[in-house]
Design a protein around this motif. Structure first.
Motif, PDB file in Angstrom:
ATOM      1  N   MET A   1       1.006  -1.272   0.011  1.00 39.47           N
ATOM      2  CA  MET A   1      -0.032  -0.033  -0.066  1.00 39.47           C
ATOM      3  C   MET A   1       0.910   1.151   0.140  1.00 39.47           C
ATOM      4  O   MET A   1       1.581   1.250   1.023  1.00 39.47           O
ATOM      5  CB  MET A   1      -0.876   0.164   1.320  1.00 39.47           C
ATOM      6  N   SER A   2       0.731   2.034  -1.037  1.00 43.11           N
ATOM      7  CA  SER A   2       1.576   3.267  -1.141  1.00 43.11           C
ATOM      8  C   SER A   2       0.957   4.656  -1.209  1.00 43.11           C
ATOM      9  O   SER A   2       1.406   5.719  -0.942  1.00 43.11           O
ATOM     10  CB  SER A   2       2.471   3.043  -2.155  1.00 43.11           C
ATOM     11  N   THR A   3      -0.513   4.534  -1.439  1.00 41.60           N
ATOM     12  CA  THR A   3      -1.363   5.849  -1.533  1.00 41.60           C
ATOM     13  C   THR A   3      -2.218   5.883  -0.132  1.00 41.60           C
ATOM     14  O   THR A   3      -2.614   4.860   0.401  1.00 41.60           O
ATOM     15  CB  THR A   3      -2.137   5.932  -2.690  1.00 41.60           C
ATOM     16  N   LEU A   4      -2.641   6.987   0.035  1.00 45.54           N
ATOM     17  CA  LEU A   4      -3.614   7.084   1.342  1.00 45.54           C
ATOM     18  C   LEU A   4      -5.012   6.475   0.824  1.00 45.54           C
ATOM     19  O   LEU A   4      -5.499   5.972   1.538  1.00 45.54           O
ATOM     20  CB  LEU A   4      -3.875   8.849   1.685  1.00 45.54           C
ATOM     21  N   SER A   5      -5.238   6.710  -0.384  1.00 46.12           N
ATOM     22  CA  SER A   5      -6.571   5.938  -0.695  1.00 46.12           C
ATOM     23  C   SER A   5      -6.723   4.419  -0.480  1.00 46.12           C
ATOM     24  O   SER A   5      -7.476   3.831  -0.209  1.00 46.12           O
ATOM     25  CB  SER A   5      -6.985   6.342  -2.055  1.00 46.12           C
ATOM     26  N   GLU A   6      -5.320   3.890  -0.772  1.00 49.00           N
ATOM     27  CA  GLU A   6      -5.371   2.426  -0.493  1.00 49.00           C
ATOM     28  C   GLU A   6      -5.215   2.002   0.806  1.00 49.00           C
ATOM     29  O   GLU A   6      -5.698   1.052   1.501  1.00 49.00           O
ATOM     30  CB  GLU A   6      -3.922   1.651  -1.356  1.00 49.00           C
ATOM     31  N   ILE A   7      -4.656   2.730   1.725  1.00 50.48           N
ATOM     32  CA  ILE A   7      -4.563   2.531   3.201  1.00 50.48           C
ATOM     33  C   ILE A   7      -6.213   2.899   3.593  1.00 50.48           C
ATOM     34  O   ILE A   7      -6.618   2.352   4.564  1.00 50.48           O
ATOM     35  CB  ILE A   7      -3.821   3.707   3.723  1.00 50.48           C
ATOM     36  N   GLU A   8      -6.838   3.846   3.347  1.00 46.90           N
ATOM     37  CA  GLU A   8      -8.101   4.106   3.681  1.00 46.90           C
ATOM     38  C   GLU A   8      -8.933   2.790   3.428  1.00 46.90           C
ATOM     39  O   GLU A   8      -9.947   2.521   4.193  1.00 46.90           O
ATOM     40  CB  GLU A   8      -8.672   5.406   3.150  1.00 46.90           C
ATOM     41  N   ALA A   9      -9.055   2.392   2.070  1.00 52.03           N
ATOM     42  CA  ALA A   9      -9.773   1.378   1.807  1.00 52.03           C
ATOM     43  C   ALA A   9      -9.443   0.281   2.611  1.00 52.03           C
ATOM     44  O   ALA A   9     -10.345  -0.761   2.925  1.00 52.03           O
ATOM     45  CB  ALA A   9      -9.453   0.768   0.430  1.00 52.03           C
ATOM     46  N   ALA A  10      -8.034  -0.054   2.872  1.00 53.62           N
ATOM     47  CA  ALA A  10      -7.840  -1.208   3.808  1.00 53.62           C
ATOM     48  C   ALA A  10      -8.423  -1.094   5.154  1.00 53.62           C
ATOM     49  O   ALA A  10      -8.913  -2.044   5.951  1.00 53.62           O
ATOM     50  CB  ALA A  10      -6.283  -1.417   3.855  1.00 53.62           C
ATOM     51  N   ALA A  11      -8.220   0.014   5.714  1.00 55.15           N
ATOM     52  CA  ALA A  11      -8.797   0.489   6.894  1.00 55.15           C
ATOM     53  C   ALA A  11     -10.375   0.234   7.044  1.00 55.15           C
ATOM     54  O   ALA A  11     -10.897  -0.183   8.144  1.00 55.15           O
ATOM     55  CB  ALA A  11      -8.417   1.809   7.386  1.00 55.15           C
ATOM     56  N   ASP A  12     -10.988   0.474   6.083  1.00 54.21           N
ATOM     57  CA  ASP A  12     -12.577   0.232   6.046  1.00 54.21           C
ATOM     58  C   ASP A  12     -12.704  -1.320   6.362  1.00 54.21           C
ATOM     59  O   ASP A  12     -13.840  -1.592   6.760  1.00 54.21           O
ATOM     60  CB  ASP A  12     -13.187   0.577   4.856  1.00 54.21           C
ATOM     61  N   THR A  13     -11.831  -2.317   5.852  1.00 55.49           N
ATOM     62  CA  THR A  13     -12.149  -3.595   6.134  1.00 55.49           C
ATOM     63  C   THR A  13     -11.758  -4.114   7.513  1.00 55.49           C
ATOM     64  O   THR A  13     -12.186  -5.456   7.612  1.00 55.49           O
ATOM     65  CB  THR A  13     -11.427  -4.325   5.067  1.00 55.49           C
ATOM     66  N   LEU A  14     -11.175  -3.266   8.269  1.00 53.72           N
ATOM     67  CA  LEU A  14     -10.879  -3.713   9.659  1.00 53.72           C
ATOM     68  C   LEU A  14     -12.052  -3.759  10.540  1.00 53.72           C
ATOM     69  O   LEU A  14     -13.019  -3.209  10.302  1.00 53.72           O
ATOM     70  CB  LEU A  14      -9.903  -2.564  10.266  1.00 53.72           C
ATOM     71  N   THR A  15     -12.149  -4.651  11.646  1.00 55.12           N
ATOM     72  CA  THR A  15     -13.125  -4.730  12.595  1.00 55.12           C
ATOM     73  C   THR A  15     -12.789  -3.431  13.438  1.00 55.12           C
ATOM     74  O   THR A  15     -12.010  -2.755  13.315  1.00 55.12           O
ATOM     75  CB  THR A  15     -12.882  -5.733  13.647  1.00 55.12           C
ATOM     76  N   ALA A  16     -13.927  -3.187  14.289  1.00 55.95           N
ATOM     77  CA  ALA A  16     -13.727  -2.066  15.228  1.00 55.95           C
ATOM     78  C   ALA A  16     -12.682  -2.147  16.028  1.00 55.95           C
ATOM     79  O   ALA A  16     -12.035  -1.050  16.523  1.00 55.95           O
ATOM     80  CB  ALA A  16     -15.125  -1.864  16.002  1.00 55.95           C
ATOM     81  N   GLU A  17     -12.284  -3.442  16.654  1.00 53.46           N
ATOM     82  CA  GLU A  17     -11.154  -3.517  17.345  1.00 53.46           C
ATOM     83  C   GLU A  17      -9.892  -3.332  16.664  1.00 53.46           C
ATOM     84  O   GLU A  17      -9.050  -2.523  17.427  1.00 53.46           O
ATOM     85  CB  GLU A  17     -11.126  -5.103  18.066  1.00 53.46           C
TER      86      GLU A  17
END
Length: 65
Positions: A1-17
């Motif tokens: 992951m090298s762009t902020l949009s990629e990081i944001e997309a990955a973060a959206d897949t995380l659980t609340a914890e």
């Protein structure tokens, strides 16, 4: 992951914890990389009392008193 949009997309897949863990990790990294905090500012008693009086007058105006 090298762009902020990629990081944001990955973060959206995380659980609340996992998101909470990520936030704590990022906050720790920011603290570690931060420079020294600025010195505390000193305010005179008169300046503080003026701010309080101004705030109280604003509340009275807001309440229509």
């Amino acid at each position: 992951m090298s762009t902020l949009s990629e990081i944001e997309a990955a973060a959206d897949t995380l659980t609340a914890e996992q998101k909470q863990e990520l936030i704590l990790f990022l906050a720790a990294r920011m603290r570690a990389g931060a420079s020294e905090l600025p010195s505390p500012r000193n305010f005179s008693r008169e300046q503080i009392e003026h701010w309080i009086a101004d705030d109280e007058e604003g509340m009275r105006t807001f309440l229509g008193q």
